[in-house]
Design an enzyme around this catalytic site. Structure first.
Site, PDB file in Angstrom:
ATOM      1  N   THR A   1      -4.663  13.521   5.198  1.00  0.00           N
ATOM      2  CA  THR A   1      -3.247  13.698   5.555  1.00  0.00           C
ATOM      3  C   THR A   1      -3.059  15.000   6.321  1.00  0.00           C
ATOM      4  O   THR A   1      -2.415  15.042   7.382  1.00  0.00           O
ATOM      5  CB  THR A   1      -2.364  13.670   4.301  1.00  0.00           C
ATOM      6  OG1 THR A   1      -2.715  12.526   3.520  1.00  0.00           O
ATOM      7  CG2 THR A   1      -0.901  13.585   4.671  1.00  0.00           C
TER       8      THR A   1
ATOM      9  N   LYS B   1       0.856  -1.180   0.000  1.00  0.00           N
ATOM     10  CA  LYS B   1       0.000   0.000   0.000  1.00  0.00           C
ATOM     11  C   LYS B   1       0.886   1.222   0.000  1.00  0.00           C
ATOM     12  O   LYS B   1       1.835   1.321   0.773  1.00  0.00           O
ATOM     13  CB  LYS B   1      -0.887   0.006   1.270  1.00  0.00           C
ATOM     14  CG  LYS B   1      -1.828   1.200   1.331  1.00  0.00           C
ATOM     15  CD  LYS B   1      -3.092   0.934   0.570  1.00  0.00           C
ATOM     16  CE  LYS B   1      -3.906   2.166   0.269  1.00  0.00           C
ATOM     17  NZ  LYS B   1      -3.429   2.946  -0.918  1.00  0.00           N
TER      18      LYS B   1
ATOM     19  N   ASN C   1      -2.343  19.047  -1.831  1.00  0.00           N
ATOM     20  CA  ASN C   1      -3.348  18.355  -1.020  1.00  0.00           C
ATOM     21  C   ASN C   1      -3.041  18.447   0.477  1.00  0.00           C
ATOM     22  O   ASN C   1      -3.901  18.816   1.272  1.00  0.00           O
ATOM     23  CB  ASN C   1      -3.416  16.883  -1.470  1.00  0.00           C
ATOM     24  CG  ASN C   1      -4.280  16.048  -0.552  1.00  0.00           C
ATOM     25  OD1 ASN C   1      -3.799  15.432   0.388  1.00  0.00           O
ATOM     26  ND2 ASN C   1      -5.586  16.063  -0.781  1.00  0.00           N
TER      27      ASN C   1
ATOM     28  N   GLN D   1       7.298   3.948   3.963  1.00  0.00           N
ATOM     29  CA  GLN D   1       5.880   3.567   3.952  1.00  0.00           C
ATOM     30  C   GLN D   1       5.634   2.303   4.784  1.00  0.00           C
ATOM     31  O   GLN D   1       4.575   2.169   5.404  1.00  0.00           O
ATOM     32  CB  GLN D   1       5.426   3.358   2.506  1.00  0.00           C
ATOM     33  CG  GLN D   1       3.916   3.366   2.312  1.00  0.00           C
ATOM     34  CD  GLN D   1       3.332   4.772   2.214  1.00  0.00           C
ATOM     35  OE1 GLN D   1       3.892   5.628   1.558  1.00  0.00           O
ATOM     36  NE2 GLN D   1       2.217   5.009   2.866  1.00  0.00           N
TER      37      GLN D   1
ATOM     38  N   GLY E   1      -2.720   8.326  -4.325  1.00  0.00           N
ATOM     39  CA  GLY E   1      -2.060   9.548  -4.794  1.00  0.00           C
ATOM     40  C   GLY E   1      -0.808   9.894  -4.011  1.00  0.00           C
ATOM     41  O   GLY E   1      -0.519   9.312  -2.964  1.00  0.00           O
ATOM     42  N   ASP E   2      -0.052  10.819  -4.530  1.00  0.00           N
ATOM     43  CA  ASP E   2       1.100  11.445  -3.868  1.00  0.00           C
ATOM     44  C   ASP E   2       1.361  12.709  -4.691  1.00  0.00           C
ATOM     45  O   ASP E   2       0.453  13.185  -5.399  1.00  0.00           O
ATOM     46  CB  ASP E   2       2.311  10.493  -3.841  1.00  0.00           C
ATOM     47  CG  ASP E   2       3.431  10.983  -2.920  1.00  0.00           C
ATOM     48  OD1 ASP E   2       3.312  10.813  -1.703  1.00  0.00           O
ATOM     49  OD2 ASP E   2       4.421  11.557  -3.412  1.00  0.00           O
TER      50      ASP E   2
ATOM     51  N   LYS F   1       5.406   1.772  -3.063  1.00  0.00           N
ATOM     52  CA  LYS F   1       5.371   3.132  -3.626  1.00  0.00           C
ATOM     53  C   LYS F   1       5.628   3.014  -5.115  1.00  0.00           C
ATOM     54  O   LYS F   1       6.312   2.091  -5.557  1.00  0.00           O
ATOM     55  CB  LYS F   1       6.464   3.996  -2.998  1.00  0.00           C
ATOM     56  CG  LYS F   1       6.240   5.486  -3.181  1.00  0.00           C
ATOM     57  CD  LYS F   1       5.339   6.020  -2.078  1.00  0.00           C
ATOM     58  CE  LYS F   1       4.891   7.436  -2.322  1.00  0.00           C
ATOM     59  NZ  LYS F   1       4.166   7.975  -1.142  1.00  0.00           N
TER      60      LYS F   1
ATOM     61  N   LYS G   1       5.419   3.497   8.352  1.00  0.00           N
ATOM     62  CA  LYS G   1       4.253   4.365   8.499  1.00  0.00           C
ATOM     63  C   LYS G   1       2.973   3.542   8.540  1.00  0.00           C
ATOM     64  O   LYS G   1       2.118   3.720   9.406  1.00  0.00           O
ATOM     65  CB  LYS G   1       4.209   5.339   7.314  1.00  0.00           C
ATOM     66  CG  LYS G   1       3.040   6.290   7.332  1.00  0.00           C
ATOM     67  CD  LYS G   1       2.819   7.011   5.993  1.00  0.00           C
ATOM     68  CE  LYS G   1       4.072   7.618   5.427  1.00  0.00           C
ATOM     69  NZ  LYS G   1       3.784   8.544   4.316  1.00  0.00           N
TER      70      LYS G   1
ATOM     71  N   SER H   1      -6.897   5.775   3.657  1.00  0.00           N
ATOM     72  CA  SER H   1      -6.890   4.879   2.491  1.00  0.00           C
ATOM     73  C   SER H   1      -7.261   3.453   2.913  1.00  0.00           C
ATOM     74  O   SER H   1      -8.030   2.765   2.226  1.00  0.00           O
ATOM     75  CB  SER H   1      -5.500   4.850   1.843  1.00  0.00           C
ATOM     76  OG  SER H   1      -5.324   5.932   0.968  1.00  0.00           O
TER      77      SER H   1
HETATM   78  P1  NDP Z   1       0.621  17.767  -4.353  1.00  0.00           P
HETATM   79  O1  NDP Z   1       1.084  17.372  -5.691  1.00  0.00           O
HETATM   80  O2  NDP Z   1      -0.824  17.961  -4.082  1.00  0.00           O
HETATM   81  O3  NDP Z   1       1.375  19.100  -3.887  1.00  0.00           O
HETATM   82  C1  NDP Z   1       2.747  19.146  -3.825  1.00  0.00           C
HETATM   83  C2  NDP Z   1       3.166  20.531  -3.361  1.00  0.00           C
HETATM   84  O4  NDP Z   1       4.556  20.515  -3.057  1.00  0.00           O
HETATM   85  C3  NDP Z   1       2.982  21.577  -4.450  1.00  0.00           C
HETATM   86  O5  NDP Z   1       2.762  22.814  -3.822  1.00  0.00           O
HETATM   87  C4  NDP Z   1       4.338  21.534  -5.153  1.00  0.00           C
HETATM   88  O6  NDP Z   1       4.666  22.719  -5.858  1.00  0.00           O
HETATM   89  C5  NDP Z   1       5.254  21.355  -3.973  1.00  0.00           C
HETATM   90  N1  NDP Z   1       6.489  20.701  -4.429  1.00  0.00           N
HETATM   91  C6  NDP Z   1       6.596  19.509  -5.054  1.00  0.00           C
HETATM   92  N2  NDP Z   1       7.873  19.251  -5.372  1.00  0.00           N
HETATM   93  C7  NDP Z   1       8.564  20.311  -4.928  1.00  0.00           C
HETATM   94  C8  NDP Z   1       9.933  20.644  -4.956  1.00  0.00           C
HETATM   95  N3  NDP Z   1      10.840  19.819  -5.505  1.00  0.00           N
HETATM   96  N4  NDP Z   1      10.316  21.825  -4.395  1.00  0.00           N
HETATM   97  C9  NDP Z   1       9.400  22.664  -3.838  1.00  0.00           C
HETATM   98  N5  NDP Z   1       8.093  22.403  -3.798  1.00  0.00           N
HETATM   99  C10 NDP Z   1       7.686  21.243  -4.322  1.00  0.00           C
HETATM  100  O7  NDP Z   1       1.225  16.665  -3.345  1.00  0.00           O
HETATM  101  P2  NDP Z   1       0.795  16.305  -1.869  1.00  0.00           P
HETATM  102  O8  NDP Z   1       0.306  17.498  -1.142  1.00  0.00           O
HETATM  103  O9  NDP Z   1      -0.072  15.113  -1.931  1.00  0.00           O
HETATM  104  O10 NDP Z   1       2.183  15.822  -1.244  1.00  0.00           O
HETATM  105  C11 NDP Z   1       3.057  16.697  -0.535  1.00  0.00           C
HETATM  106  C12 NDP Z   1       3.981  15.867   0.343  1.00  0.00           C
HETATM  107  O11 NDP Z   1       3.199  15.109   1.273  1.00  0.00           O
HETATM  108  C13 NDP Z   1       4.855  14.858  -0.389  1.00  0.00           C
HETATM  109  O12 NDP Z   1       6.086  14.726   0.304  1.00  0.00           O
HETATM  110  C14 NDP Z   1       4.063  13.560  -0.253  1.00  0.00           C
HETATM  111  O13 NDP Z   1       4.893  12.439  -0.361  1.00  0.00           O
HETATM  112  C15 NDP Z   1       3.537  13.732   1.158  1.00  0.00           C
HETATM  113  N6  NDP Z   1       2.378  12.923   1.521  1.00  0.00           N
HETATM  114  C16 NDP Z   1       1.217  12.965   0.790  1.00  0.00           C
HETATM  115  C17 NDP Z   1       0.132  12.228   1.177  1.00  0.00           C
HETATM  116  C18 NDP Z   1      -1.171  12.301   0.484  1.00  0.00           C
HETATM  117  O14 NDP Z   1      -2.122  11.675   0.947  1.00  0.00           O
HETATM  118  N7  NDP Z   1      -1.304  13.051  -0.606  1.00  0.00           N
HETATM  119  C19 NDP Z   1       0.195  11.317   2.333  1.00  0.00           C
HETATM  120  C20 NDP Z   1       1.430  11.396   3.081  1.00  0.00           C
HETATM  121  C21 NDP Z   1       2.475  12.157   2.650  1.00  0.00           C
HETATM  122  P3  NDP Z   1       4.811  22.694  -7.470  1.00  0.00           P
HETATM  123  O15 NDP Z   1       3.412  22.759  -7.988  1.00  0.00           O
HETATM  124  O16 NDP Z   1       5.612  23.902  -7.765  1.00  0.00           O
HETATM  125  O17 NDP Z   1       5.502  21.415  -7.839  1.00  0.00           O
HETATM  126  O1  2IT Z   2       3.031   8.972   1.464  1.00  0.00           O
HETATM  127  C1  2IT Z   2       1.879   8.522   1.667  1.00  0.00           C
HETATM  128  O2  2IT Z   2       1.574   7.974   2.723  1.00  0.00           O
HETATM  129  C2  2IT Z   2       0.867   8.673   0.607  1.00  0.00           C
HETATM  130  N1  2IT Z   2       1.168   9.267  -0.427  1.00  0.00           N
HETATM  131  C3  2IT Z   2      -0.500   8.079   0.769  1.00  0.00           C
HETATM  132  C4  2IT Z   2      -0.509   6.637   0.385  1.00  0.00           C
HETATM  133  C5  2IT Z   2      -1.853   5.960   0.372  1.00  0.00           C
HETATM  134  O3  2IT Z   2      -1.856   4.786   0.001  1.00  0.00           O
HETATM  135  O4  2IT Z   2      -2.867   6.569   0.703  1.00  0.00           O
END
Ligand code: NDP
Ligand code: 2IT
Length: 444
Positions: A209, A90, A240, A111, A165-166, A126, A114, A376
């Site tokens: 998240t 997952k 997100n 992961q 997603g991520d 992943k 976590k 999830s």
């Molecule tokens: P999104 O794609 O929704 O948003 C990502 C954000 O981070 C955007 O604002 C993006 O800006 C910025 N970003 C991405 N890459 C970079 C970079 N190299 N330098 C600076 N800014 C950057 O992703 P999420 O919000 O889902 O994910 C954000 C973080 O949270 C990640 O580390 C992800 O692994 C983690 N995460 C997400 C989960 C989820 O459920 N979605 C769960 C647990 C962890 P830009 O548009 O300019 O790229």
């Molecule tokens: O980093 C993370 O935990 C996620 N992107 C969410 C993974 C999931 O299966 O919901």
């Protein structure tokens, strides 16, 4: 030589170019030292660490697709199926130009622990691609997702591996991926999470998240005799995780004053106006710079991260290694006393050393952002039951899960002689269950 050092040295020899993976593995192995030393004979006999650091399987493939101008492209696609000791693989899919095997192995290793911390039956995986969705039309994103799934579908399934997603993969992408999986397999099953509400998605998954991050932060702050209300918070990212962290902070009376993207950050001394931010990001798919054009008093700072802004609490929610030693020093010098990681591995090793030396409250990613994958797993349960739970039911379960994670992490840190060190606590609490399951299941 110590067992963890032996394992790490071998990894370095085998995968010398996988810098992000080696970094994550080193940090995890170092903080597992207390439990490994206490169980060394058992672990060695079962080749436990040798197995723990190598994925069960890695799938990699090419993803050909055609853009709106008829130009053909080929991207790389991957799925790292890291560990299935406590449940089906997952973990999310990331679409970002920086994606490579090393980054996905680091994310997959994190992961595993976590997912174990959530207390739910999910293993670690992943995947993703070096495809960049920025500036691509819906039709281009759809064709890419269809091509990606045309290969991936062979290796996943509701009881095998359940992606989500991520970065770069949200509701739109999950929906296209789901449609193609269903078309190829003729199965209507919960093979992905983060789906739309009308086709098996869970209420509160988009929020999970960010909300979970704030719930565990509130718990940690409360245990230290403080309160979130009235506190200034620096948030990074604007995707997100950042958006829903900002929403829950505001609901609990805190004041998030920044958000960012890879171009720069916005500082709004009056507090971020979430309706403006969500309109820019969710409706127009725009950049945070536009926020400052729209909101009087807000400032946009190009090419910088927000860590120089004075705050009580920092919630990095963008990406890995976005806080280095100098950023951490700036935060501490400006009075920051709490950091909780919404992104995966946003603080580099120097930054973490600085937090621990200053003895501020610090909750690492694998505990702090586990709310997303936890919901999830609740989506998987609802799909299996063919039922949908209410928002309050899911949110209530999420809140309880985050409180439990805090308790388990704090307890494990104490049990192994590192009270208050939640890095050690989170790694050990997550690892214990996986290690026991791996040993019980024999040499597989
Ligand atoms: P999104 O794609 O929704 O948003 C990502 C954000 O981070 C955007 O604002 C993006 O800006 C910025 N970003 C991405 N890459 C970079 C970079 N190299 N330098 C600076 N800014 C950057 O992703 P999420 O919000 O889902 O994910 C954000 C973080 O949270 C990640 O580390 C992800 O692994 C983690 N995460 C997400 C989960 C989820 O459920 N979605 C769960 C647990 C962890 P830009 O548009 O300019 O790229
Ligand atoms: O980093 C993370 O935990 C996620 N992107 C969410 C993974 C999931 O299966 O919901």
């Amino acid at each position: 030589m110590s067992y963890v050092k032996e394992i790490y040295d071998n990894l370095q020899k085998k995968h010398p170019y996988e810098t992000e993976f080696l970094e994550a593995a080193k940090r995890i192995l170092d903080s597992l030292s207390p439990i490994v030393e206490a169980n060394e004979d058992l672990y060695r006999k079962n080749a436990l660490l040798e197995r723990f650091v190598e994925p069960e399987r890695i799938i990699s493939f090419r993803v050909p697709w055609t853009d709106d101008n008829g130009v053909n492209h080929v991207n790389l696609g991957y799925r790292v199926q890291f560990n299935s000791a406590i449940g089906p693989y997952k973990g999310g899919l990331r679409f970002h130009p920086s994606v490579n095997q090393s980054i996905l192995k680091f994310l997959g290793l994190e992961q595993i622990l976590k997912n174990s911390l959530t207390g739910l039956p999910i293993g670690g995986g992943k995947g993703g691609s070096d495809f960049d969705p920025h500036g691509r039309s819906d039709a281009e994103v759809m064709r890419f997702c269809q091509s990606f799934m045309t290969e991936l579908y062979k290796y996943i399934g509701k009881d095998v591996d359940v992606p989500a997603g991520d970065i770069g993969v949200g509701g739109r992408e999950v929906a296209y991926l789901y449609g193609q999986y269903k078309r190829i397999t003729n199965l209507y099953e919960g093979v992905l999470t983060g789906k739309g509400l009308s086709f098996g998605g869970s209420l509160a998954r988009p929020e999970a998240t960010g909300y979970g991050l704030v719930y565990i932060t509130a718990e940690m702050v409360k245990a230290a005799g403080k309160d979130l209300a009235g506190k200034r918070v620096c948030v990074s990212g604007s995707g997100n995780v950042a958006q829903y962290a900002i929403q829950k902070l505001q609901q609990l009376g805190a004041k998030p004053v920044t958000c960012s993207d890879s171009n720069g950050y916005v500082y709004d001394p009056d507090g971020i106006k979430l309706d403006v931010l969500m309109d820019i990001k969710q409706v127009r798919r725009g950049r945070v710079k536009e926020y400052a054009d729209q909101v009087p008093g807000a400032q946009y700072v190009d090419g910088k991260r927000p860590w120089g802004v004075a705050c009580d609490i920092a919630l990095p929610c963008a990406t890995q290694n976005e806080i280095n030693g100098a950023d951490a020093k700036a935060l501490l010098d400006n009075g920051c006393w709490c950091v909780a990681e919404g992104a995966n591995m946003p603080s580099d090793s120097d930054a973490i050393d600085a937090y621990l030396a200053a003895k501020i409250l610090f909750m690492p990613a694998k505990a702090a952002n586990a709310g997303g994958v936890a919901v999830s797993a609740l989506e998987m349960s609802q799909n299996s039951q063919r039922l949908s739970w209410t928002f309050d039911e899911v949110d209530g379960k999420l809140h309880d899960i985050m409180k439990n994670i805090y308790k388990n992490v704090a307890d494990a840190a104490k049990r192994y002689g590192h009270e208050g060190n939640f890095v050690v606590g989170a790694n050990i609490a997550g690892f214990e269950k996986v290690a026991n399951a791996m040993i019980a299941q024999g040499l597989v």
